[in-house]
Design an enzyme around this catalytic site. Structure first.
Site, PDB file in Angstrom:
ATOM      1  CG  ASP A 272      -1.853   1.203   1.253  1.00  0.00           C
ATOM      2  OD1 ASP A 272      -1.924   1.917   0.227  1.00  0.00           O
ATOM      3  OD2 ASP A 272      -2.511   1.430   2.297  1.00  0.00           O
ATOM      4  CE  LYS A 279      -0.425   3.872   3.357  1.00  0.00           C
ATOM      5  NZ  LYS A 279      -1.270   4.519   4.377  1.00  0.00           N
ATOM      6  NE  ARG A 353     -11.966   3.440   4.005  1.00  0.00           N
ATOM      7  CZ  ARG A 353     -11.866   4.358   4.931  1.00  0.00           C
ATOM      8  NH1 ARG A 353     -12.870   5.204   5.153  1.00  0.00           N
ATOM      9  NH2 ARG A 353     -10.770   4.461   5.673  1.00  0.00           N
TER      10      ARG A 353
HETATM   11  N1  BES Z   1      -3.247   0.273   5.183  1.00  0.00           N
HETATM   12  C1  BES Z   1      -3.601   1.552   5.677  1.00  0.00           C
HETATM   13  C2  BES Z   1      -3.847   1.564   7.189  1.00  0.00           C
HETATM   14  C3  BES Z   1      -2.650   1.297   8.058  1.00  0.00           C
HETATM   15  C4  BES Z   1      -1.920   2.372   8.556  1.00  0.00           C
HETATM   16  C5  BES Z   1      -2.303   0.030   8.413  1.00  0.00           C
HETATM   17  C6  BES Z   1      -0.838   2.120   9.378  1.00  0.00           C
HETATM   18  C7  BES Z   1      -1.207  -0.220   9.222  1.00  0.00           C
HETATM   19  C8  BES Z   1      -0.492   0.832   9.708  1.00  0.00           C
HETATM   20  C9  BES Z   1      -4.878   2.022   4.991  1.00  0.00           C
HETATM   21  O1  BES Z   1      -5.042   1.617   3.682  1.00  0.00           O
HETATM   22  C10 BES Z   1      -4.843   3.509   4.980  1.00  0.00           C
HETATM   23  O2  BES Z   1      -3.971   4.030   4.363  1.00  0.00           O
HETATM   24  N2  BES Z   1      -5.776   4.144   5.664  1.00  0.00           N
HETATM   25  C11 BES Z   1      -5.839   5.547   5.711  1.00  0.00           C
HETATM   26  C12 BES Z   1      -7.278   5.964   5.586  1.00  0.00           C
HETATM   27  C13 BES Z   1      -7.473   7.444   5.441  1.00  0.00           C
HETATM   28  C14 BES Z   1      -6.943   7.910   4.092  1.00  0.00           C
HETATM   29  C15 BES Z   1      -8.946   7.734   5.561  1.00  0.00           C
HETATM   30  C16 BES Z   1      -5.252   6.017   7.039  1.00  0.00           C
HETATM   31  O3  BES Z   1      -5.501   5.355   8.054  1.00  0.00           O
HETATM   32  O4  BES Z   1      -4.509   6.981   7.022  1.00  0.00           O
HETATM   33 ZN    ZN Z   2      -4.119  -0.132   3.166  1.00  0.00          ZN
HETATM   34 MN    MN Z   3      -4.087   2.904   2.302  1.00  0.00          MN
END
Ligand code: BES
Ligand code: ZN
Ligand code: MN
Length: 503
Positions: A272, A279, A353
């Site tokens: 991801d 990110k 999601r």
């Molecule tokens: N895979 C990430 C969540 C995650 C973050 C898992 C840190 C393990 C460690 C997920 O896909 C994500 O990026 N979520 C975002 C959602 C936001 C954009 C609403 C997040 O949590 O920042």
């Molecule tokens: Zn993710």
């Molecule tokens: Mn993500």
């Protein structure tokens, strides 16, 4: 590592080391510890009297037996206060003792059924906890290390020794512990694997191997089949990647119904990057583990296939990378999920999601009576609960209670989060049925509310393992890296559901 059960007496066993125990605050030694003490001419009771053996949790004391009994070494492990003992503490104490003995180049160990008959711990539970502690606590992931230096030793055999009349209970517990711990280690292996070794195609190949090894039915959908089914979420996320996405379904049939009694759904983003909503680079390597939910359900169903509960289980693993390129999904895009609902993309980093929307729709279409998903879904859940508790969200308190109980039994801590309708309002979109980000507040809950749109009234629990799927330190039976959470919770849940409604 081989786990064995031996009917006999711990003091006359051939092993490099035997493990007995002591409880904190007790003057008297436990029965088996006392038997060993007599053969050692009172060495252990003297150490207790002198205060060197206190019985504090995970305290390890080594005594050389110098020919007074067959094993050369006796280890006394502290189990803490007897009134506070739990199965999880037994797992942890055995894990730490095994790691310590491994560092001493010891390869065969025999142990008493640690903790049996204290604080409602049955003989079988104790054997299970020992098998789990030993196998989980000595896990290593060194596949990509070619240097021989610093290679830890290897414990080849752990024997659980008890009276003849306890043998069948010990064996049943040890077997269950071995099966679930080995499945957990499979999930750890997959999640620890770098993303260039665990692409969606690699996940599908691993699933095919599991299907073969454990007699599971398997279906792997490719891109064309996903298009036919209208899996717009999974296809949308996959657009930025050169790796073809895979939708993996593994089926275990132990029940009599045509439909799955339960679907286990696991997010499998093999890497991801965030996509176009990229990110920051700090700790980005950890995002190779964004398929931990998918790995967990794949591993859980291998354990289920071995334990053979009378229930039908469907494991669903939507797998893709989330990367940016010229063809990638963009903020503002609208996708249509398999159930026909439209989703406005606010952040391409809220991709989990989107792929789960299709997987939950698929489970519903196949008539799943219940659903549990596991996903490294939100940083918000990790901020809220740390790496200690998995967040649980659902629409049915009965199923939620079963999941919480299954987690408690596994020692995988789970905390239920609120799901008031009001949170769902944050996901309202001006251009589609729903948007994939509900704002800064309550991010873990709004993510769960998003998923709820794809399960309707099927009893469902969502487990957000973003915090618990990885740990940065050794603690008890947890090893730095992927934890394998919530494999054992899912296995316990399926077994308890099968017992509840025998079909
Ligand atoms: N895979 C990430 C969540 C995650 C973050 C898992 C840190 C393990 C460690 C997920 O896909 C994500 O990026 N979520 C975002 C959602 C936001 C954009 C609403 C997040 O949590 O920042
Ligand atoms: Zn993710
Ligand atoms: Mn993500």
């Amino acid at each position: 590592m081989e786990i064995k059960v031996i009917a006999g007496d711990i003091a006359s066993i051939e092993a490099d080391a035997i493990i007995v125990n002591h409880f904190e605050g007790m003057e008297k030694l436990e029965e088996e510890t006392a038997a060993v003490d007599r053969l050692l001419d009172g060495a252990l009771s003297q150490l207790v009297k002198q205060g060197e053996i206190k019985g504090k949790p995970n305290e390890i004391t080594l005594v050389h037996s110098l020919g007074k009994l067959p094993p050369a070494r006796v280890v006394v492990v502290g189990l803490g206060k007897q009134s506070e003992l739990s199965i999880n503490k037994v797992r942890g104490a055995v894990a730490e003792t095994c790691r310590w003995l491994r560092s001493k180049e010891i390869s065969t160990i025999a142990t008493v059924p640690q903790g049996a008959n204290s604080n409602n711990i049955s003989t079988g539970d104790a054997a299970q906890a020992i098998a789990e502690g030993a196998l989980l606590g000595t896990y290593t992931f060194r596949k990509h290390i070619t240097k021989e230096e610093d290679r830890p030793g290897e414990i080849k055999q752990v024997s659980i020794v008890g009276a003849d009349r306890l043998k069948s209970q010990l064996e049943a517990g040890a077997d269950k512990g071995q099966i679930t711990a080995e499945a957990t280690n499979l999930a750890r292996d997959m999640a620890n694997e770098p993303a260039n070794y665990m692409t969606p195609t690699d996940m599908a190949e691993t699933a095919a191997k599991f299907a073969q090894d454990y007699g599971l039915e398997i279906t792997v959908l490719d891109l064309e089949q996903m298009k036919e089914l209208g899996m717009g979420g999974l296809l949308g996320v996959a657009r930025g990647s050169r790796q073809p996405p895979k939708f993996i379904a593994l089926n275990y049939k132990g029940g009599t119904a045509k439909e799955p009694d339960i679907a286990l759904v696991g997010k499998a983003i093999t890497f991801d990057s965030g996509g176009i909503s990229i990110k920051p680079s700090e700790k980005l390597e950890e995002m190779k583990g964004d398929m931990a939910g998918g790995a967990a359900v794949m591993a859980a169903i291998t354990a289920i296939a071995q334990l053979k509960p009378k229930i039908n289980v469907m494991a669903l693993i939507p797998a893709t990378e989330n990367l940016p390129d010229g063809n990638a999904l963009k903020p503002g895009d609208v996708l249509t999920a398999m159930n026909g609902k439209t989703m406005e993309i606010i952040s391409t980093d809220a991709e989990g999601r989107l792929i789960l929307a299709d997987a939950l729709s698929y489970a519903k279409k196949h008539g799943a009576r219940k659903m549990v998903d596991a996903a490294t879904l939100t940083g918000a859940c990790r901020v809220a609960l740390g790496d200690i508790c998995t967040g649980a969200f659902g629409n049915n308190q009965e199923l939620m209670d079963s999941v919480l109980a299954a987690g408690k039994e596994a020692g995988e801590f789970i905390w239920q989060m609120p799901m008031y309708d009001e949170y769902g309002e944050q996901n309202k979109s001006d251009v589609a049925d729903i948007k994939n980000v509900g704002g800064r507040l309550a991010g873990a809950i709004t993510a769960a509310k998003f998923l709820a749109e794809f399960v309707d009234d099927t009893p469902w629990v969502h487990l957000d393992i973003a915090g618990t799927s990885l740990t940065d330190k050794e603690r008890g039976y947890q090893i730095k890296g992927a934890t394998g959470v919530p494999v054992r919770t899912m296995v316990n849940l399926v077994i308890s559901l099968a017992q509840e409604s025998p079909k």
